[in-house]
Design an enzyme around this catalytic site. Structure first.
Site, mmCIF file in Angstrom:
data_model
loop_
_atom_site.group_PDB
_atom_site.id
_atom_site.type_symbol
_atom_site.label_atom_id
_atom_site.label_comp_id
_atom_site.label_asym_id
_atom_site.label_seq_id
_atom_site.Cartn_x
_atom_site.Cartn_y
_atom_site.Cartn_z
ATOM 1 N N LYS A 22 0.829 -1.207 0.000
ATOM 2 C CA LYS A 22 0.000 0.000 0.000
ATOM 3 C C LYS A 22 0.864 1.259 0.000
ATOM 4 C CE LYS A 22 -2.247 -1.394 3.705
ATOM 5 N NZ LYS A 22 -1.761 -2.796 3.821
ATOM 6 N N THR A 23 1.879 1.280 0.851
ATOM 7 C CA THR A 23 2.780 2.437 0.894
ATOM 8 C C THR A 23 3.529 2.578 -0.422
ATOM 9 O OG1 THR A 23 3.076 2.127 3.276
ATOM 10 C CG2 THR A 23 4.682 3.513 2.148
ATOM 11 N N ASP A 48 -0.873 6.366 6.904
ATOM 12 C CA ASP A 48 -0.939 4.925 7.140
ATOM 13 C C ASP A 48 -1.805 4.651 8.377
ATOM 14 O OD1 ASP A 48 -0.429 2.289 6.695
ATOM 15 O OD2 ASP A 48 1.623 2.305 7.489
ATOM 16 N N THR A 106 -5.440 -1.484 7.261
ATOM 17 C CA THR A 106 -5.544 -2.937 7.287
ATOM 18 C C THR A 106 -6.934 -3.379 7.716
ATOM 19 O OG1 THR A 106 -4.687 -2.939 9.559
ATOM 20 C CG2 THR A 106 -3.092 -3.244 7.787
ATOM 21 N N ARG A 138 6.516 -8.263 1.816
ATOM 22 C CA ARG A 138 7.398 -7.839 2.900
ATOM 23 C C ARG A 138 8.024 -9.052 3.597
ATOM 24 N NH1 ARG A 138 4.359 -4.333 6.835
ATOM 25 N NH2 ARG A 138 4.557 -2.783 5.193
#
Length: 350
Positions: free
Chosen positions: A66-67, A111, A160, A219
């Site tokens: 997302k980032t 975020d 999330t 990640r």
């Protein structure tokens, strides 16, 4: 929780490492094809009209990009991006400081936006729609409101847990996109790309072995790549192949299905202690000595996606696949547990 339960650690952000491995364009971003296509159209249309992007909401489990997509949108649009997070913006004055530092067309990335303070969120409404905020100065009879005009900006929110966003905030985003877990083939591309950037010697077999044990999450795949690199340098001949990758991940107790010891502990607790469920998440958290939020955000999404667990109105239920994992036959429905989040947990709390 002991140190061997590592999935939540593997999925923590390492800002410096992620900056190094972060793709700079949509073309260099593997996977999430539907999301990328929609974002490319969205960005290209704004560029042709020479307008700031509309506000954008990105949702999905942690570690899916997302980032990275927010940074790619800024890069493709040719504008600056400033980042913050919901818990950091504690009061309206903090929000005012961030917004007034923006320039026309800049992107503000927040975020964990679902964790914004309610008072801050209400100030954000006028900022998103009309590009101003009213700040109260002083208190009591002498208090007064000062209007601050802010440049036309784009808010990109990441969460999330989209269900925790209030309806007024959620409806102010022009486009909402959800990221899903990656396939093993897509993660293999990511591992091979990251290995090239980091200078890691790896073959396709080693990359695929890391990818298929990475819970569908880039990640985690990148963190496991770094671990297998270290293992290969110490125990192997410096090259990450199938054998080295398999041995390195076995040392972390991550099996060939991507399940770690905490995943198995959750499933085994439901199967053995609660006869397959349903069991309330609070009771489950007490039974395994883990936080409810960690279970819901880190472990549950993958276990549900892979078909080991179901979330029902009465609680969590282990599927036949979970019973098979331990070589057991599912308990008859008449013997299933009846506890749920609506019944007191082991400490007598709701």
């Amino acid at each position: 929780m002991t140190e061997r339960f590592i999935t939540s650690t593997l999925n923590r952000k390492d800002e410096e490492a992620e900056k190094t491995l972060r793709p700079g364009s949509f073309e260099a971003f593997p996977g999430q094809e539907k999301v990328k296509t929609r974002m490319q159209i969205y960005v290209e249309a704004a560029k042709k009209r020479n307008e700031p992007l509309g506000h954008l909401l990105l949702s999905g489990p942690p570690g899916l990009g997302k980032t990275t997509l927010a940074y790619i949108a800024a890069n493709e649009k040719g504008c600056a991006i400033k980042t913050s997070s919901g818990p950091v913006i504690e009061k309206p004055g903090d929000l005012a400081g961030v917004l007034t530092s923006l320039n026309e067309g800049d992107i503000l990335f927040i975020d964990e936006i679902h964790r914004l303070n309610t008072a801050v969120e209400e100030y954000l409404y006028s900022a998103m729609e009309d590009f101003f905020i009213d700040i109260m100065i002083d208190q009591g009879p002498g208090s007064r409101s000062v209007r601050l005009n802010i440049p036309r900006f784009t808010l990109v929110g990441a969460t999330t847990r989209q269900g925790l966003l209030s309806a007024p905030l959620r409806t102010r985003f022009a486009l909402s996109l959800r990221l899903d877990y990656y396939s093993a083939e897509e993660l293999t591309q990511i591992v091979e790309r990251s290995a090239g950037i980091l200078g890691v010697s790896i073959n396709h077999g080693g990359a695929y072995e890391i990818a298929r044990r990475s819970r569908g999450t880039p990640r985690i795949a990148n963190n496991l790549l770094c671990w297998t690199r270290d293992y290969a340098q110490v125990k192997g001949k410096g090259k990450v192949d199938f054998e080295n990758a398999s041995s390195a991940l076995a040392l972390l107790e991550i099996d060939d299905k991507g399940l770690d010891e905490m995943d198995k502990r959750i499933l085994e607790t439901i199967v053995r202690n609660f006869k397959g469920g349903p069991v309330g998440v609070k009771s489950l958290a007490v039974a395994i000595s883990e936080e409810v939020d960690t279970i819901e955000d880190v472990y549950e999404p993958f276990l549900i996606q892979e078909g080991y667990m179901m979330r029902t109105s009465q609680g969590r239920v282990a599927t036949d696949k979970a019973w098979d994992l331990f070589g057991l036959k599912p308990a008859p429905k008449s013997l299933r547990n009846t506890s749920s989040d609506d019944t007191p947990d082991l400490f007598g709390q709701q």
